[in-house]
Enzyme design. Structure first.
Site, PDB file in Angstrom:
ATOM      1  N   ALA A  65      -5.295 -26.023   3.290  1.00  0.00           N
ATOM      2  CA  ALA A  65      -5.092 -24.821   2.489  1.00  0.00           C
ATOM      3  C   ALA A  65      -5.307 -23.621   3.414  1.00  0.00           C
ATOM      4  O   ALA A  65      -5.942 -23.735   4.466  1.00  0.00           O
ATOM      5  CB  ALA A  65      -6.086 -24.802   1.348  1.00  0.00           C
ATOM      6  N   GLY A 109      -6.164 -29.895   2.733  1.00  0.00           N
ATOM      7  CA  GLY A 109      -5.087 -29.928   1.739  1.00  0.00           C
ATOM      8  C   GLY A 109      -3.816 -30.559   2.287  1.00  0.00           C
ATOM      9  O   GLY A 109      -2.998 -31.087   1.524  1.00  0.00           O
ATOM     10  N   GLU A 112      -4.340 -34.182   1.881  1.00  0.00           N
ATOM     11  CA  GLU A 112      -4.265 -34.445   0.431  1.00  0.00           C
ATOM     12  C   GLU A 112      -2.816 -34.425  -0.053  1.00  0.00           C
ATOM     13  O   GLU A 112      -2.412 -35.229  -0.887  1.00  0.00           O
ATOM     14  CB  GLU A 112      -5.113 -33.405  -0.319  1.00  0.00           C
ATOM     15  CG  GLU A 112      -6.608 -33.616  -0.059  1.00  0.00           C
ATOM     16  CD  GLU A 112      -7.468 -32.479  -0.557  1.00  0.00           C
ATOM     17  OE1 GLU A 112      -7.097 -31.299  -0.338  1.00  0.00           O
ATOM     18  OE2 GLU A 112      -8.510 -32.744  -1.155  1.00  0.00           O
ATOM     19  N   GLU A 132     -13.100 -30.169   5.328  1.00  0.00           N
ATOM     20  CA  GLU A 132     -13.642 -29.131   4.439  1.00  0.00           C
ATOM     21  C   GLU A 132     -15.134 -28.907   4.641  1.00  0.00           C
ATOM     22  O   GLU A 132     -15.634 -27.781   4.543  1.00  0.00           O
ATOM     23  CB  GLU A 132     -13.370 -29.491   2.970  1.00  0.00           C
ATOM     24  CG  GLU A 132     -11.926 -29.327   2.539  1.00  0.00           C
ATOM     25  CD  GLU A 132     -11.040 -30.534   2.776  1.00  0.00           C
ATOM     26  OE1 GLU A 132     -11.426 -31.424   3.570  1.00  0.00           O
ATOM     27  OE2 GLU A 132      -9.949 -30.593   2.178  1.00  0.00           O
TER      28      GLU A 132
HETATM   29  N1  CO8 Z   1      -5.580 -21.721   7.223  1.00  0.00           N
HETATM   30  C1  CO8 Z   1      -5.161 -20.558   7.776  1.00  0.00           C
HETATM   31  N2  CO8 Z   1      -4.761 -20.456   9.047  1.00  0.00           N
HETATM   32  C2  CO8 Z   1      -4.806 -21.565   9.825  1.00  0.00           C
HETATM   33  C3  CO8 Z   1      -5.225 -22.799   9.330  1.00  0.00           C
HETATM   34  C4  CO8 Z   1      -5.622 -22.872   7.943  1.00  0.00           C
HETATM   35  N3  CO8 Z   1      -5.995 -24.016   7.368  1.00  0.00           N
HETATM   36  N4  CO8 Z   1      -5.165 -23.706  10.321  1.00  0.00           N
HETATM   37  C5  CO8 Z   1      -4.708 -23.058  11.396  1.00  0.00           C
HETATM   38  N5  CO8 Z   1      -4.488 -21.758  11.107  1.00  0.00           N
HETATM   39  C6  CO8 Z   1      -4.001 -20.717  11.999  1.00  0.00           C
HETATM   40  C7  CO8 Z   1      -5.071 -20.270  12.976  1.00  0.00           C
HETATM   41  O1  CO8 Z   1      -5.938 -19.339  12.373  1.00  0.00           O
HETATM   42  C8  CO8 Z   1      -4.224 -19.697  14.068  1.00  0.00           C
HETATM   43  O2  CO8 Z   1      -3.808 -18.407  13.692  1.00  0.00           O
HETATM   44  P1  CO8 Z   1      -3.998 -17.163  14.729  1.00  0.00           P
HETATM   45  O3  CO8 Z   1      -3.107 -17.501  15.881  1.00  0.00           O
HETATM   46  O4  CO8 Z   1      -3.524 -15.999  13.913  1.00  0.00           O
HETATM   47  O5  CO8 Z   1      -5.434 -17.144  15.088  1.00  0.00           O
HETATM   48  C9  CO8 Z   1      -2.995 -20.582  14.097  1.00  0.00           C
HETATM   49  O6  CO8 Z   1      -2.971 -21.225  12.808  1.00  0.00           O
HETATM   50  C10 CO8 Z   1      -3.055 -21.659  15.155  1.00  0.00           C
HETATM   51  O7  CO8 Z   1      -4.263 -22.372  14.992  1.00  0.00           O
HETATM   52  P2  CO8 Z   1      -5.285 -22.649  16.186  1.00  0.00           P
HETATM   53  O8  CO8 Z   1      -5.212 -21.566  17.208  1.00  0.00           O
HETATM   54  O9  CO8 Z   1      -6.632 -22.927  15.592  1.00  0.00           O
HETATM   55  O10 CO8 Z   1      -4.628 -23.980  16.793  1.00  0.00           O
HETATM   56  P3  CO8 Z   1      -5.363 -25.131  17.598  1.00  0.00           P
HETATM   57  O11 CO8 Z   1      -4.277 -26.011  18.107  1.00  0.00           O
HETATM   58  O12 CO8 Z   1      -6.353 -24.579  18.574  1.00  0.00           O
HETATM   59  O13 CO8 Z   1      -6.229 -25.940  16.501  1.00  0.00           O
HETATM   60  C11 CO8 Z   1      -6.582 -27.018  14.382  1.00  0.00           C
HETATM   61  C12 CO8 Z   1      -5.577 -26.652  15.500  1.00  0.00           C
HETATM   62  C13 CO8 Z   1      -7.624 -27.998  14.916  1.00  0.00           C
HETATM   63  C14 CO8 Z   1      -5.783 -27.672  13.281  1.00  0.00           C
HETATM   64  C15 CO8 Z   1      -7.280 -25.741  13.883  1.00  0.00           C
HETATM   65  O14 CO8 Z   1      -6.310 -24.758  13.601  1.00  0.00           O
HETATM   66  C16 CO8 Z   1      -8.078 -25.942  12.629  1.00  0.00           C
HETATM   67  O15 CO8 Z   1      -9.197 -26.484  12.680  1.00  0.00           O
HETATM   68  N6  CO8 Z   1      -7.550 -25.501  11.468  1.00  0.00           N
HETATM   69  C17 CO8 Z   1      -8.240 -25.560  10.206  1.00  0.00           C
HETATM   70  C18 CO8 Z   1      -8.253 -26.971   9.683  1.00  0.00           C
HETATM   71  C19 CO8 Z   1      -9.027 -27.042   8.401  1.00  0.00           C
HETATM   72  O16 CO8 Z   1     -10.223 -26.809   8.338  1.00  0.00           O
HETATM   73  N7  CO8 Z   1      -8.345 -27.407   7.282  1.00  0.00           N
HETATM   74  C20 CO8 Z   1      -8.948 -27.502   6.001  1.00  0.00           C
HETATM   75  C21 CO8 Z   1      -8.764 -26.224   5.249  1.00  0.00           C
HETATM   76  S1  CO8 Z   1      -9.648 -26.205   3.721  1.00  0.00           S
HETATM   77  C22 CO8 Z   1      -8.638 -27.087   2.690  1.00  0.00           C
HETATM   78  O17 CO8 Z   1      -7.594 -27.540   3.014  1.00  0.00           O
HETATM   79  C23 CO8 Z   1      -9.158 -27.232   1.309  1.00  0.00           C
HETATM   80  C24 CO8 Z   1      -8.141 -27.945   0.467  1.00  0.00           C
HETATM   81  C25 CO8 Z   1      -8.531 -27.814  -0.937  1.00  0.00           C
HETATM   82  C26 CO8 Z   1      -7.349 -28.143  -1.815  1.00  0.00           C
HETATM   83  C27 CO8 Z   1      -6.281 -27.157  -1.711  1.00  0.00           C
HETATM   84  C28 CO8 Z   1      -6.758 -25.772  -2.054  1.00  0.00           C
HETATM   85  C29 CO8 Z   1      -5.634 -24.750  -2.104  1.00  0.00           C
END
Ligand code: CO8
Length: 258
Positions: A65, A109, A112, A132
């Site tokens: 998400a 998400g 999921e 999460e």
């Molecule tokens: N949300 C918003 N932006 C994101 C997300 C995300 N989940 N994941 C990545 N991005 C963005 C980053 O902020 C970044 O943007 P910017 O260049 O503007 O800083 C861009 O995407 C590229 O990401 P990274 O630079 O971090 O890329 P890396 O290759 O270094 O890392 C990762 C990749 C490991 C995937 C890393 O981006 C990461 O850890 N992302 C978050 C993963 C995460 O925690 N996901 C769970 C989110 S919570 C969730 O899903 C709850 C679900 C509940 C049900 C649904 C509710 C609506």
């Protein structure tokens, strides 16, 4: 219809939805979830479509998400607006089969959403996880439920409580993923699987999907009874006549789909 966060294409009897927010690794923002719902509505209503592929980019199926959208939300807000419920379950309620073609990250998400699909085909670089816990929340779109049913308590606890990722090989060993393919073959394989399904009788495909899903919602005795009723109902279709006649006559069946 044109979309900003997804792409919709049709190839034969297969509808292909590609999540397309590369700048955010396909993070599932409200707009994307709404557009995905509307694309699925289109494909479900289209009698020329028999199966759907949901995919992302080479780097990410979906990294979860959208954290930036969720960051400032509070309890009363998410409770009153029933955050996640609206729209999020749309993939799971799709009656036509949905094949998830997953490359790169399928996290939170994103994992999921892949699990709401019927078959997950993974590229060798796919990574699945429910991170999460690292954000101070728990999975909210089925991560503690569908993952546990798919891979069992030990692995689900491991993933949900540590927030670690598992690679495609572990995901296949654990029963989450149906097939692993080299990244460059992902769409070819997904299209082959979806086209094969879409070539069968649509009403029978719908029955088969509904019956397998019933295994997760009922006792064994009830599930078997449900399956038996649908099995009997299959004999009311023209496609049962055609499928069996084709076998006996040693030719390919020409299913009517309806
Ligand atoms: N949300 C918003 N932006 C994101 C997300 C995300 N989940 N994941 C990545 N991005 C963005 C980053 O902020 C970044 O943007 P910017 O260049 O503007 O800083 C861009 O995407 C590229 O990401 P990274 O630079 O971090 O890329 P890396 O290759 O270094 O890392 C990762 C990749 C490991 C995937 C890393 O981006 C990461 O850890 N992302 C978050 C993963 C995460 O925690 N996901 C769970 C989110 S919570 C969730 O899903 C709850 C679900 C509940 C049900 C649904 C509710 C609506």
């Amino acid at each position: 219809m044109s979309f900003a966060t997804i792409e919709l294409a049709r190839e034969g009897r297969v509808g292909i939805i590609r999540l397309n927010r590369p700048q955010a690794l396909n993070a599932l923002c409200d707009q994307l979830v709404a557009e995905l719902g509307s694309a699925l509505d289109d494909l479900e209503a289209d009698e020329n479509i028999g199966a759907i592929i949901l995919t992302g980019s080479e780097k990410a199926f979906a990294a979860g998400a959208d954290i930036k959208e969720m960051q400032s939300r509070g309890f009363v807000d998410v409770l009153v607006t029933d955050f996640i419920s609206k729209g999020w379950e749309r993939v799971a309620t799709c009656r036509k089969p949905v094949v998830a073609a997953v490359a790169g990250f399928a996290l939170g998400g994103g994992c999921e959403m892949a699990m709401m699909c019927d078959i997950i085909i993974a590229a060798e670089n796919a990574k699945f996880g429910q991170p999460e816990i690292t954000l101070g929340i728990i999975p909210g779109a089925g991560g503690t439920q569908r993952l546990t049913r798919a891979i069992g308590k030990a692995k689900a606890m491991d993933l949900v409580l540590t927030g670690r990722m598992m690679d495609a090989a572990e995901a296949e060993r654990s029963g989450l993923v149906a097939r692993i393919v080299p990244a460059e073959k992902l769409m070819e394989e997904a299209l082959a699987v979806a086209s094969r399904i879409a070539g069968f009788s649509l009403p029978i495909v719908l029955m088969a999907k509904e019956s397998v899903n019933r295994a997760f919602e009922s006792s064994l005795a009830e599930g078997i009874k449900f399956e038996r009723r649908l099995f009997h109902a299959a004999f009311a279709t023209e496609d049962q006549k055609e499928g069996m006649a084709a076998f006996v006559e040693k030719r390919k069946p020409a299913f009517r789909h309806r």
